[in-house]
Design an enzyme around this catalytic site. Sequence first.
Site, short mmCIF file in Angstrom:
data_model
loop_
_atom_site.label_atom_id
_atom_site.label_comp_id
_atom_site.label_asym_id
_atom_site.label_seq_id
_atom_site.Cartn_x
_atom_site.Cartn_y
_atom_site.Cartn_z
N SER A 143 0.85 -1.18 0.00
CA SER A 143 0.00 0.00 0.00
C SER A 143 0.89 1.24 0.00
CB SER A 143 -0.89 0.00 1.24
OG SER A 143 -0.11 0.37 2.36
N LYS A 144 0.24 2.38 0.01
CA LYS A 144 0.97 3.65 -0.05
C LYS A 144 2.03 3.78 1.03
CE LYS A 144 -1.86 7.11 -2.29
NZ LYS A 144 -3.02 7.94 -2.07
N ARG A 145 1.78 3.13 2.17
CA ARG A 145 2.75 3.21 3.26
C ARG A 145 4.13 2.73 2.81
NH1 ARG A 145 2.13 -0.58 6.70
NH2 ARG A 145 0.54 -1.65 5.51
#
Length: 468
Positions: free
Chosen positions: A236-238
């Site tokens: 994910s974006k993390r």
Amino acid sequence: MSVVTRFAPSPTGYLHVGGARTALYSWLYAQRMGGEFVLRIEDTDLERSTPEAIDAIMQGMEWLGLKWDHGPYYQTKRFDRYKELVQQLVEEDKAYKCYCSHERVEKLREQQMEKGEKPRYDGKCRDAEEQEGPFVIRFKNPDDGVVVIDDLIRGKIEIANTELDDLIIQRTDGSPTYNFCVVVDDWDMKMTHVIRGEDHINNTPRQINILKALNAPIPVYAHVSMILGDDGKKLSKRHGAVSVMQYRDDGYLPEALLNYLVRLGWSHGDQEIFTLEEMKSLFSLEGVSKSASAFNTEKLNWINQHYIKESDPEHVAEHLAWHFADQSINTENGPALSKVVSIQADRVKTLKEMAEISRYFYEDYSEFDEKAAKKHLRPVAKQPLETVKAKFAALADWNAEAIHTAINTTAEELEVGMGKVGMPLRVAVTGAGNSPSLDVTIELIKKEDVLTRIDKALAFIAEREQQA
Ligand code: GLU
């Protein structure tokens, strides 16, 4: 039977690298089999679907070069067809109107959960009389037997029908539900192979039952495993960039990203680098791994670097142009971009970096790199710079060889090492202490600009002398 595959994104955001990999596998499989590839936009969730997301997905596909043969089809434009088939199933007694209130269904659910059972609709309305009032339409799932999926990636999967319940296929407002639309589309669009993320595996038995009820052929399924981040959690974006277009913005070549994505979950011996042609001729679903794959930016960088170095500079230049524009560097009056690619290729991992470190070919730098100036633009550099400038000024032909000779003879005449001429000259011309070989670098900058920049360095030295 000719192979037909599809990519069926829900347009609720950008094109995620996971989606892009699924699209790539579907596309490659079609290519390999001489089949066709369909793009279908699953936009029935009116609240979450946006036109911007549709554009973003198509932009991502186009940038990657994943051309579709048919579509884009939009589910929102096919509501009449879904309704027609819902009606048909009702008439054939394969679906029924359910008048149960939301409250009843919720209560049933709670009771089942309390008993530790899996919540499922109990089929109360299967034999209900026609009534007034709102209703949904439910698919009459078979009561017994098993659904068998011969998944090309995961092998045989069996699900007992007792595990499934009567799925809602049309809501109270008359709109069709997700699983039903997918089924009708896969049938109408003549899908032979459904290649999609493993997050859809629970939908597959339900979809197969509906296809059977419609007397439609059952496609072959292949569920691709997830991509994980470096911490083992779903990517994910993390973890960094996940949008395909962000990879363009960050300086990756589309073929590098494709090569990286194809290997992320698929292998062919221990080969790492695949041209598009190789991918198309070698890709197989049997070679796709069942286990999740971890995204590794270092490997992507390595592949990107490979393509930057090994591809035709003209080709790389086309992509580099975007980055110059993005960094507001006007390249109209400077060297051909392919020449810059040729000399900078092994100095960078990304095209973004290449544009950043190549600004001085197209415009004068605004100030010297402090450390480099401090070290190399000292009074002792004055004479070497003046001498080499005079030699440059006298050159009739502005080419690497002549430039090289001018630098060499300056060092010889002044009886100093090459570095005593080269380093101040490098800082003078590029503003900093790093550049490719000086002769080829300087050749790409106009003579009058080089002379002006040497003057600028001399002025800097003079000013420094005064301050001392
Ligand atoms: N629209 C679904 C998604 O974006 C894919 C459905 C499918 O491939 O069957 O996850």
